[in-house]
Design a protein around this motif. Structure first.
Motif, PDB file in Angstrom:
ATOM      1  N   LYS A   9       0.840  -1.185   0.000  1.00 51.15           N
ATOM      2  CA  LYS A   9       0.000   0.000   0.000  1.00 51.15           C
ATOM      3  C   LYS A   9       0.877   1.238   0.000  1.00 51.15           C
ATOM      4  CE  LYS A   9      -3.887  -2.113   2.445  1.00 51.15           C
ATOM      5  NZ  LYS A   9      -4.768  -2.033   3.644  1.00 51.15           N
ATOM      6  N   LYS A  11       1.703   5.336   0.407  1.00 49.14           N
ATOM      7  CA  LYS A  11       1.310   6.483   1.228  1.00 49.14           C
ATOM      8  C   LYS A  11       0.696   7.575   0.366  1.00 49.14           C
ATOM      9  CE  LYS A  11       4.732   5.968   4.960  1.00 49.14           C
ATOM     10  NZ  LYS A  11       5.337   4.705   4.495  1.00 49.14           N
ATOM     11  N   VAL A  12       1.136   7.641  -0.891  1.00 46.25           N
ATOM     12  CA  VAL A  12       0.667   8.682  -1.794  1.00 46.25           C
ATOM     13  C   VAL A  12      -0.407   8.128  -2.720  1.00 46.25           C
ATOM     14  CG1 VAL A  12       1.341  10.237  -3.681  1.00 46.25           C
ATOM     15  CG2 VAL A  12       2.887   9.874  -1.738  1.00 46.25           C
ATOM     16  N   LYS A  13      -1.504   8.860  -2.854  1.00 48.89           N
ATOM     17  CA  LYS A  13      -2.537   8.486  -3.807  1.00 48.89           C
ATOM     18  C   LYS A  13      -2.083   8.918  -5.192  1.00 48.89           C
ATOM     19  CE  LYS A  13      -7.442   9.067  -4.881  1.00 48.89           C
ATOM     20  NZ  LYS A  13      -8.709   9.756  -4.497  1.00 48.89           N
ATOM     21  N   ILE A  14      -1.836   7.941  -6.052  1.00 49.44           N
ATOM     22  CA  ILE A  14      -1.301   8.238  -7.379  1.00 49.44           C
ATOM     23  C   ILE A  14      -2.456   8.529  -8.336  1.00 49.44           C
ATOM     24  CG2 ILE A  14       0.113   7.375  -9.286  1.00 49.44           C
ATOM     25  CD1 ILE A  14       1.539   5.596  -7.256  1.00 49.44           C
ATOM     26  N   LYS A  15      -2.787   9.787  -8.421  1.00 54.65           N
ATOM     27  CA  LYS A  15      -3.850  10.245  -9.310  1.00 54.65           C
ATOM     28  C   LYS A  15      -3.551  11.685  -9.697  1.00 54.65           C
ATOM     29  CE  LYS A  15      -8.852  10.847  -9.727  1.00 54.65           C
ATOM     30  NZ  LYS A  15     -10.169  10.745  -9.042  1.00 54.65           N
ATOM     31  N   PHE A  20      -1.221  17.368  -7.271  1.00 55.79           N
ATOM     32  CA  PHE A  20      -0.300  16.256  -7.500  1.00 55.79           C
ATOM     33  C   PHE A  20       0.761  16.655  -8.525  1.00 55.79           C
ATOM     34  CE2 PHE A  20       0.961  12.245  -9.542  1.00 55.79           C
ATOM     35  CZ  PHE A  20       1.219  11.442  -8.435  1.00 55.79           C
ATOM     36  N   GLY A  58      -0.640  14.871  -0.027  1.00 51.66           N
ATOM     37  CA  GLY A  58      -1.584  14.301   0.921  1.00 51.66           C
ATOM     38  C   GLY A  58      -0.931  13.379   1.925  1.00 51.66           C
ATOM     39  N   ASP A  82       7.791   4.666  -0.081  1.00 55.13           N
ATOM     40  CA  ASP A  82       6.596   4.316  -0.844  1.00 55.13           C
ATOM     41  C   ASP A  82       7.050   3.691  -2.164  1.00 55.13           C
ATOM     42  OD1 ASP A  82       4.299   4.259  -2.472  1.00 55.13           O
ATOM     43  OD2 ASP A  82       3.408   5.951  -1.398  1.00 55.13           O
ATOM     44  N   PHE A  85       4.825   4.672  -5.311  1.00 59.49           N
ATOM     45  CA  PHE A  85       5.046   6.038  -5.780  1.00 59.49           C
ATOM     46  C   PHE A  85       6.429   6.177  -6.400  1.00 59.49           C
ATOM     47  CE2 PHE A  85       5.869  10.681  -4.673  1.00 59.49           C
ATOM     48  CZ  PHE A  85       5.106  11.159  -5.734  1.00 59.49           C
TER      49      PHE A  85
END
Length: 231
Positions: A9, A11-15, A20, A58, A82, A85
């Motif tokens: 999982k 830590k960073v939401k990749i979107k 971003f 985030g 991460d 990421f």
């Protein structure tokens, strides 16, 4: 055959989003990918820059202290692990020791100027002055710096593609330095247009100090209704 472990999982939401893209711009110019294959490091002497970085990604991390290798001043430091990421950053064009090797970054055109704002807050500058050679002639410049000429050329080509602004590239070397560094510069009306595009997103993350410096310069231009750019 044994059971597979849980998927890692991040830590960073990749979107991709404006924030971003801004964070990717910061990492591109001022961040560091460790050789571990999992750690991303960001150092700045400015607390706001660190806060902007974490906000844009985030993430919530403990902020450490270190000494900047460039200025030898006390600085703030954020490092986190991460793998997902890290791999994403490699896929879009970043590498460890990227300052001399980076060529281009696969950023969606929709978010390019948010990315560019991150690059500017990381390694860009602006300056202005009254030119004593010409009466009422005000000079305004904005520039982006990199140790990789390929990256600067790519940056110039993307800006030209999306805005029809071309600027020019200059080559420099710091006193006692071993490698050249390159600046992509825009002046007068081109510089004004670049800043307009970078800050078009009114709610976008930005470094206040650099934004206010640009605003001060542009206020002078607007006060004189643009007539200060005489040559």
């Amino acid at each position: 055959m044994g059971k597979r472990g849980p998927k890692p999982k991040g830590k960073v939401k990749i979107k991709w989003s404006a924030d971003f893209a801004y964070a990717v711009g910061l990492i591109t110019t001022d961040g560091c990918l460790s050789k571990s294959g999992r750690h991303i490091l960001f150092v700045s002497t400015e607390k706001e820059q660190i806060s902007n970085y974490m906000r844009a990604l985030g993430i919530e991390n403990i902020i450490g202290r270190t000494t900047s290798s460039y200025t030898n001043k006390k600085a703030f430091r954020v490092q986190f692990s991460d793998v997902l990421f890290y791999k994403f950053l490699l896929e879009i064009g970043l590498t460890p020791a990227k300052s001399l090797t980076i060529k281009q970054v696969a950023v969606p055109e929709r978010y390019f100027f948010d990315f560019l704002r991150g690059c500017f807050d990381g390694d860009g500058c602006s300056y202005s002055y009254w030119d004593p050679r010409w009466k009422s002639s005000f000079m305004f410049y904005i520039s982006f710096a990199s140790g990789s000429v390929a990256f600067v050329i790519w940056l110039q080509s993307m800006i030209a593609k999306l805005s029809n602004l071309y600027g020019h590239i200059t080559t420099h070397r710091k006193k006692g330095g071993k490698n050249n560094y390159y600046q992509l510069k825009y002046s007068k009306y081109e510089a004004m247009k670049i800043t307009q595009l970078m800050y078009e997103n009114k709610h976008g993350v930005k470094l206040t100090r650099k934004y206010l410096k640009i605003k001060t310069s542009l206020d002078i231009v607007h006060k004189h209704k643009g007539r200060v750019f005489v040559r």
